[in-house]
Scaffold this motif. Structure first.
Motif, PDB file in Angstrom:
ATOM      1  N   GLY A  98       0.919  -1.260  -0.481  1.00 48.56           N
ATOM      2  CA  GLY A  98       0.150   0.116   0.071  1.00 48.56           C
ATOM      3  C   GLY A  98       1.129   1.131  -0.571  1.00 48.56           C
ATOM      4  O   GLY A  98       2.408   0.746   0.699  1.00 48.56           O
ATOM      5  N   TRP A  99       0.289   2.701  -0.236  1.00 44.91           N
ATOM      6  CA  TRP A  99       1.115   3.454  -0.885  1.00 44.91           C
ATOM      7  C   TRP A  99       1.464   4.144   0.763  1.00 44.91           C
ATOM      8  O   TRP A  99       2.461   4.690   0.512  1.00 44.91           O
ATOM      9  CB  TRP A  99       0.722   4.587  -1.614  1.00 44.91           C
ATOM     10  N   GLN A 100       0.575   4.473   1.207  1.00 40.58           N
ATOM     11  CA  GLN A 100       1.223   4.689   2.778  1.00 40.58           C
ATOM     12  C   GLN A 100       2.503   3.758   3.353  1.00 40.58           C
ATOM     13  O   GLN A 100       3.103   4.394   4.267  1.00 40.58           O
ATOM     14  CB  GLN A 100       0.064   4.935   3.465  1.00 40.58           C
ATOM     15  N   THR A 101       1.835   2.468   3.220  1.00 41.31           N
ATOM     16  CA  THR A 101       3.920   1.786   3.774  1.00 41.31           C
ATOM     17  C   THR A 101       4.958   1.773   3.203  1.00 41.31           C
ATOM     18  O   THR A 101       5.643   1.574   3.466  1.00 41.31           O
ATOM     19  CB  THR A 101       2.872   0.896   3.980  1.00 41.31           C
ATOM     20  N   ALA A 102       4.254   1.771   2.400  1.00 40.28           N
ATOM     21  CA  ALA A 102       5.712   1.673   1.618  1.00 40.28           C
ATOM     22  C   ALA A 102       6.212   3.117   1.220  1.00 40.28           C
ATOM     23  O   ALA A 102       7.952   2.749   1.034  1.00 40.28           O
ATOM     24  CB  ALA A 102       5.449   1.545  -0.602  1.00 40.28           C
ATOM     25  N   CYS A 103       5.250   3.879   1.012  1.00 44.79           N
ATOM     26  CA  CYS A 103       6.666   5.179   1.369  1.00 44.79           C
ATOM     27  C   CYS A 103       7.145   6.100   2.826  1.00 44.79           C
ATOM     28  O   CYS A 103       8.019   6.012   2.591  1.00 44.79           O
ATOM     29  CB  CYS A 103       5.938   6.602   1.030  1.00 44.79           C
ATOM     30  N   LYS A 104       6.679   5.009   3.960  1.00 44.78           N
ATOM     31  CA  LYS A 104       7.255   5.040   5.023  1.00 44.78           C
ATOM     32  C   LYS A 104       8.446   4.276   5.363  1.00 44.78           C
ATOM     33  O   LYS A 104       9.468   4.461   5.509  1.00 44.78           O
ATOM     34  CB  LYS A 104       6.349   4.836   6.322  1.00 44.78           C
ATOM     35  N   GLU A 105       8.053   3.346   4.756  1.00 46.20           N
ATOM     36  CA  GLU A 105       9.328   2.380   4.488  1.00 46.20           C
ATOM     37  C   GLU A 105      10.182   2.855   3.771  1.00 46.20           C
ATOM     38  O   GLU A 105      11.620   1.638   3.826  1.00 46.20           O
ATOM     39  CB  GLU A 105       8.504   0.872   4.783  1.00 46.20           C
TER      40      GLU A 105
END
Length: 362
Positions: free
Chosen positions: A328-335
């Motif tokens: 998902g975009w939120q987790t991917a962009c955070k990690e």
């Protein structure tokens, strides 16, 4: 995740965002991939190749947008596509927002999640998703510049490599980044005399170390630019400020100092261009002439060599597409902070100051 690959509809844009191999990787992880029929034909990939890789083929661009949670493209959405983009839909492509107020407004209004290839940035400042297309564009800049120097196309009538008893042509490259280095490599290979200007001394030292002696470097200044444009045959604009408008290094007034038939190739046209007289052109009508100076300002140069370009692009984007799809975009962009730096407009909010600066605080 449901991932859509629409056919590019920009003028003479023959690239496609995913190869069949890329589709196979995504479907292997359990994702659904919707590909518009004939989307890959321009790059040499048939619908049958996508079906075999597991794609679901859809007949229209409207159907692809309607079915997809994430859209993966090559070029920025066109006005035709603006109303097709849905709230919270992830759009992953080259955007170049700083050069288009209309596009910026449309994406703000859509409340989509816009992640720009060109601003995904590693900790060391490199741009992994822009690099391969910059490599293609840099090499093409010389290929196209050499062609448009021919007299029937209103160029100076200069052969870049020269011949025995006749000096080679002279190439001026503004910018020693990826585009500039690739352009210098091609020009040097043809035997041209190359001058490269930049304000980054580390880059100039690098160029000086790796290039042959007929590639010379100088610190970039208005004085040096004005001096060199008088006697160079081909001038390449190759300056990039990530996410921001390109600086205007050659003004309209400077054209009068150039010899008739000099060719300007502006690789920075996507970001507004390095030359004051730059305006975007297409592969269908690639050049225009102002004050006897030939301008080549095609905004999607790699689209002319789509097989090479599509493979090169998928090589670098697939890693990030998989992360977005799997996490998902939120987790991917955070990690993955490098991916997070690509977040440009999120649900109506502009995330990058370079965009608001380009449009005076929008």
């Amino acid at each position: 995740m449901k991932i859509g690959v629409p056919k590019e509809i920009k003028n003479n844009e023959n690239r496609v965002a995913l190869t069949p191999g890329g589709v196979f990787e995504l479907t292997n992880y359990g994702h659904e991939v919707f590909v518009q029929e004939t989307a890959g034909e321009g790059s040499g990939f048939a619908d049958a190749d996508y079906r075999e890789a597991g794609a679901i083929m859809l007949p229209t661009i409207e159907a692809v947008y309607a079915m997809s949670e994430m859209i993966v493209k090559v070029k920025e959405p066109t006005p035709y596509e603006y109303p097709l983009i849905k709230k919270n839909q992830v759009v992953f492509t080259y955007f170049h927002f700083a050069s288009s107020l209309d596009l910026t407004r449309a994406m703000v209004a859509s409340k989509a999640v816009c992640i720009a290839y060109e601003t995904v940035r590693d900790d060391d400042g490199t741009l992994p998703l822009l690099t391969p297309m910059s490599e293609v564009a840099g090499r093409m800049a010389i290929q196209q510049g050499a062609k448009y120097l021919e007299k029937p196309i209103k160029g100076r009538g200069v052969l870049l490599g020269g011949v025995p008893g006749v000096p080679p042509g002279k190439v001026l490259i503004l910018g020693a980044g990826v585009v500039g280095v690739q352009a210098a490599k091609m020009a040097a290979g043809l035997g041209a005399h190359v001058t490269m200007l930049d304000i980054n001394m580390k880059r100039l030292r690098y160029v000086n170390d790796v290039m042959p002696p007929h590639v010379v470097t100088e610190f970039s200044s208005v004085y040096n630019i004005k001096r060199h444009i008088k006697n160079h045959d081909l001038i390449i604009g190759a300056v990039l400020i990530p996410g921001a408008k390109a600086p205007r290094l050659i003004t309209r007034a400077m054209l009068k100092d150039m010899r008739p038939g000099t060719v300007l190739v502006d690789v920075a046209v996507d970001q507004g261009g390095c030359f004051e007289t730059t305006r975007p052109t297409t592969h269908e009508n690639p050049t225009y002439i102002i004050n006897d100076i030939v301008h080549y300002c095609v905004a999607n140069m790699p689209g002319a060599v789509p097989y090479t370009s599509t493979l090169a692009l998928t090589n670098v984007t697939l890693f990030y597409i998989l992360k977005l799809a799997n996490l998902g975009w939120q987790t991917a962009c955070k990690e993955y902070p490098d991916l997070g730096r690509g977040l440009s407009i999120v649900q109506g909010k502009i995330m990058q100051p370079e965009i608001t600066e380009a449009f005076e605080g929008m």
